[in-house]
Design a protein around this motif. Structure first.
Motif, PDB file in Angstrom:
ATOM      1  N   PHE A 135       7.801   5.869  13.526  1.00  0.00           N
ATOM      2  CA  PHE A 135       6.841   6.941  13.262  1.00  0.00           C
ATOM      3  C   PHE A 135       7.230   7.698  11.990  1.00  0.00           C
ATOM      4  O   PHE A 135       6.400   7.940  11.096  1.00  0.00           O
ATOM      5  CB  PHE A 135       6.864   7.878  14.476  1.00  0.00           C
ATOM      6  CG  PHE A 135       5.695   8.788  14.619  1.00  0.00           C
ATOM      7  CD1 PHE A 135       4.625   8.442  15.419  1.00  0.00           C
ATOM      8  CD2 PHE A 135       5.678  10.023  13.999  1.00  0.00           C
ATOM      9  CE1 PHE A 135       3.549   9.295  15.585  1.00  0.00           C
ATOM     10  CE2 PHE A 135       4.608  10.879  14.162  1.00  0.00           C
ATOM     11  CZ  PHE A 135       3.539  10.513  14.961  1.00  0.00           C
ATOM     12  N   VAL A 182      -1.360   6.176  11.409  1.00  0.00           N
ATOM     13  CA  VAL A 182       0.031   6.381  11.813  1.00  0.00           C
ATOM     14  C   VAL A 182       0.127   6.497  13.329  1.00  0.00           C
ATOM     15  O   VAL A 182       0.964   5.845  13.969  1.00  0.00           O
ATOM     16  CB  VAL A 182       0.611   7.650  11.147  1.00  0.00           C
ATOM     17  CG1 VAL A 182       1.978   7.994  11.746  1.00  0.00           C
ATOM     18  CG2 VAL A 182       0.735   7.470   9.638  1.00  0.00           C
ATOM     19  N   ALA A 183      -0.757   7.309  13.907  1.00  0.00           N
ATOM     20  CA  ALA A 183      -0.689   7.574  15.348  1.00  0.00           C
ATOM     21  C   ALA A 183      -0.947   6.314  16.164  1.00  0.00           C
ATOM     22  O   ALA A 183      -0.192   5.998  17.086  1.00  0.00           O
ATOM     23  CB  ALA A 183      -1.678   8.670  15.719  1.00  0.00           C
ATOM     24  N   THR A 234       1.417  17.897   9.624  1.00  0.00           N
ATOM     25  CA  THR A 234       2.714  17.682   8.982  1.00  0.00           C
ATOM     26  C   THR A 234       2.532  17.205   7.544  1.00  0.00           C
ATOM     27  O   THR A 234       3.150  17.737   6.610  1.00  0.00           O
ATOM     28  CB  THR A 234       3.541  16.655   9.778  1.00  0.00           C
ATOM     29  OG1 THR A 234       3.791  17.167  11.086  1.00  0.00           O
ATOM     30  CG2 THR A 234       4.856  16.356   9.076  1.00  0.00           C
ATOM     31  N   VAL A 283       5.235   8.243   8.189  1.00  0.00           N
ATOM     32  CA  VAL A 283       4.889   9.566   7.655  1.00  0.00           C
ATOM     33  C   VAL A 283       5.552   9.788   6.298  1.00  0.00           C
ATOM     34  O   VAL A 283       4.907  10.245   5.334  1.00  0.00           O
ATOM     35  CB  VAL A 283       5.296  10.672   8.652  1.00  0.00           C
ATOM     36  CG1 VAL A 283       5.131  12.056   8.019  1.00  0.00           C
ATOM     37  CG2 VAL A 283       4.460  10.577   9.921  1.00  0.00           C
ATOM     38  N   ALA A 317      -3.495   9.751   9.141  1.00  0.00           N
ATOM     39  CA  ALA A 317      -2.775  10.199  10.335  1.00  0.00           C
ATOM     40  C   ALA A 317      -3.259   9.431  11.554  1.00  0.00           C
ATOM     41  O   ALA A 317      -2.482   9.151  12.484  1.00  0.00           O
ATOM     42  CB  ALA A 317      -2.974  11.702  10.534  1.00  0.00           C
ATOM     43  N   GLU A 339      -2.344  13.825  18.900  1.00  0.00           N
ATOM     44  CA  GLU A 339      -1.269  13.223  18.119  1.00  0.00           C
ATOM     45  C   GLU A 339      -1.679  13.085  16.650  1.00  0.00           C
ATOM     46  O   GLU A 339      -0.876  13.338  15.741  1.00  0.00           O
ATOM     47  CB  GLU A 339      -0.892  11.862  18.703  1.00  0.00           C
ATOM     48  CG  GLU A 339      -0.198  11.960  20.054  1.00  0.00           C
ATOM     49  CD  GLU A 339       0.170  10.604  20.640  1.00  0.00           C
ATOM     50  OE1 GLU A 339       0.254   9.629  19.869  1.00  0.00           O
ATOM     51  OE2 GLU A 339       0.387  10.529  21.858  1.00  0.00           O
ATOM     52  N   VAL A 349       0.259  14.835  13.339  1.00  0.00           N
ATOM     53  CA  VAL A 349       0.690  14.097  12.146  1.00  0.00           C
ATOM     54  C   VAL A 349      -0.010  14.639  10.902  1.00  0.00           C
ATOM     55  O   VAL A 349       0.610  14.843   9.843  1.00  0.00           O
ATOM     56  CB  VAL A 349       0.408  12.590  12.307  1.00  0.00           C
ATOM     57  CG1 VAL A 349       0.757  11.834  11.029  1.00  0.00           C
ATOM     58  CG2 VAL A 349       1.174  12.008  13.484  1.00  0.00           C
TER      59      VAL A 349
END
Length: 389
Positions: A250, A195-196, A75, A254, A192, A68, A72
């Motif tokens: 989510f 975020v995850a 991206t 991002v 990331a 995951e 992220v």
């Protein structure tokens, strides 16, 4: 379009042991592929994120978390014109050094290793990819590029002194410039990770029924997400409603990171990776309002999930497992597997033995640590603690 401050594989500082490079993969792609094929990466399948691996099939493990994080990170890297392969390599490797039982296992191992230099999972990841993965004929470790090693070592920022021994020892003969910030790609991998886990810890806590959807809907950011879902899909099924809200959460994180990074980069105007490393501050960050909201969400998770009575009981159980395995192997190194006993024969002091034992325990999966504890220390007891959650 690649940004001028993106890491270019053609300008890589190379590998500690020179190799003929691939004709169809960049050096960073090759790093990523070596990490994916590493034994330590496969073992992440059975290592804890928050809940012990056997407690349920739907909870995140270190492996699913790492995948995951890589998604992220790719991206964000794509949106900022960075090198996606280097970003992904660092993201996939960032948790390789975690011992069994997550941060609980790390805390226990760090206390046990305090007389011998301590234990740090980031430093242990470097030890894995530079030494402990012993499959190649030419070298120990994976012989990753300087840029990937730098990213693993300091994706969370410059490494303060005193440097963890696993890092300082390697740094003596391959300087990773630990006092500077890492590349933008490594900084993306780090955020990331934030975020995850902010997203999936909420999801896993709901699945474990440690808090309710209604409680979640009162938290900052989530409050707006639930309101938007309710406006678009009135009367939506309970499970779909919370999934829709969480995926919007989510997306908010991002988009915030990308927006802030673009503003920071516009101010700095970096023209090279060196400009990013010497900036004196991270370029890849959350905005202040989102960071403040995330602090409140983390506080909620701390009280309701990480310190939930069921989780605390589980942590006490697995802490005992690590605390009892370490002195056992120190006293009985002959019980280590054959390939580890070869290293024991070469050590000259207790510190050397402790580091071998620490490496061995850190490499264990949750289930293997429980099985070994039951076999060696508590025969006749169940190899698994009861399912608390």
């Amino acid at each position: 379009m690649r940004a001028p401050f993106a890491s270019d594989p053609a300008d890589s500082r190379g590998r500690l042991v020179a190799e003929e490079e691939s004709s169809f993969r960049s050096c960073f792609q090759r790093d990523r592929d070596r990490i994916i094929h590493a034994s330590a990466f496969r073992r992440l399948k059975h290592k804890t994120q928050v809940f012990i691996e056997h407690e349920g099939d739907y909870y995140r493990t270190r492996l699913t978390h790492s995948i995951e994080v890589a998604q992220v990170a790719r991206t964000i890297a794509g949106a900022l014109g960075l090198n996606a392969e280097l970003t992904e390599a660092v993201a996939l490797a960032h948790d390789l050094g975690h011992p069994p039982f997550g941060h609980t296992g790390e805390d226990a191992l760090h206390a046990l290793m305090a007389p011998f230099g301590g234990f740090d999972h980031n430093a242990q990841a470097i030890r894995i990819v530079t030494d402990l993965e012993r499959h190649y004929a030419q070298f120990d470790g994976l012989n990753l590029t300087w840029e990937t090693l730098e990213g693993i070592a300091k994706h969370n920022g410059p490494v303060p002194r005193p440097t963890p021994w696993a890092l300082s020892g390697y740094n003596l003969h391959h300087d990773l410039e630990l006092e500077t910030y890492a590349s933008a790609e490594a900084q993306v991998a780090a955020i990331a990770d934030d975020v995850a886990y902010n997203h999936h810890d909420l999801h896993d806590g709901l699945r474990a029924e440690l808090f309710s959807t209604d409680e979640l809907a009162e938290l900052p950011i989530l409050r707006q997400n639930f309101a938007r879902v309710d406006a678009l899909y009135p009367g939506l099924n309970y499970y779909r409603r919370r999934h829709e809200a969480l995926r919007r959460f989510f997306g908010v994180l991002v988009e915030d990171v990308i927006g802030v990074a673009r503003k920071n980069l516009a101010v700095l105007k970096p023209q090279s990776v060196a400009d990013i490393r010497q900036a004196g501050r991270p370029m890849i960050q959350f905005s202040r309002p989102v960071f403040t909201d995330l602090k409140e969400i983390r506080g909620f998770l701390f009280e309701r999930m990480y310190r939930a009575p069921s989780v605390v009981r589980m942590r006490a159980e697995v802490t005992c497992v690590v605390q009892e395995l370490f002195p056992y192997f120190m006293a009985h190194p002959e019980q280590l597997p054959k390939q580890w006993r070869k290293d024991v024969d070469e050590v000259r002091d207790e510190t050397g033995l402790a580091r071998i034992v620490s490496d061995y325990i850190a490499g264990m999966t949750d289930r293997f640590a429980l099985q070994e504890h039951a076999r060696l220390i508590a025969p006749g007891k169940s190899a698994s603690p009861p399912d608390f959650v």
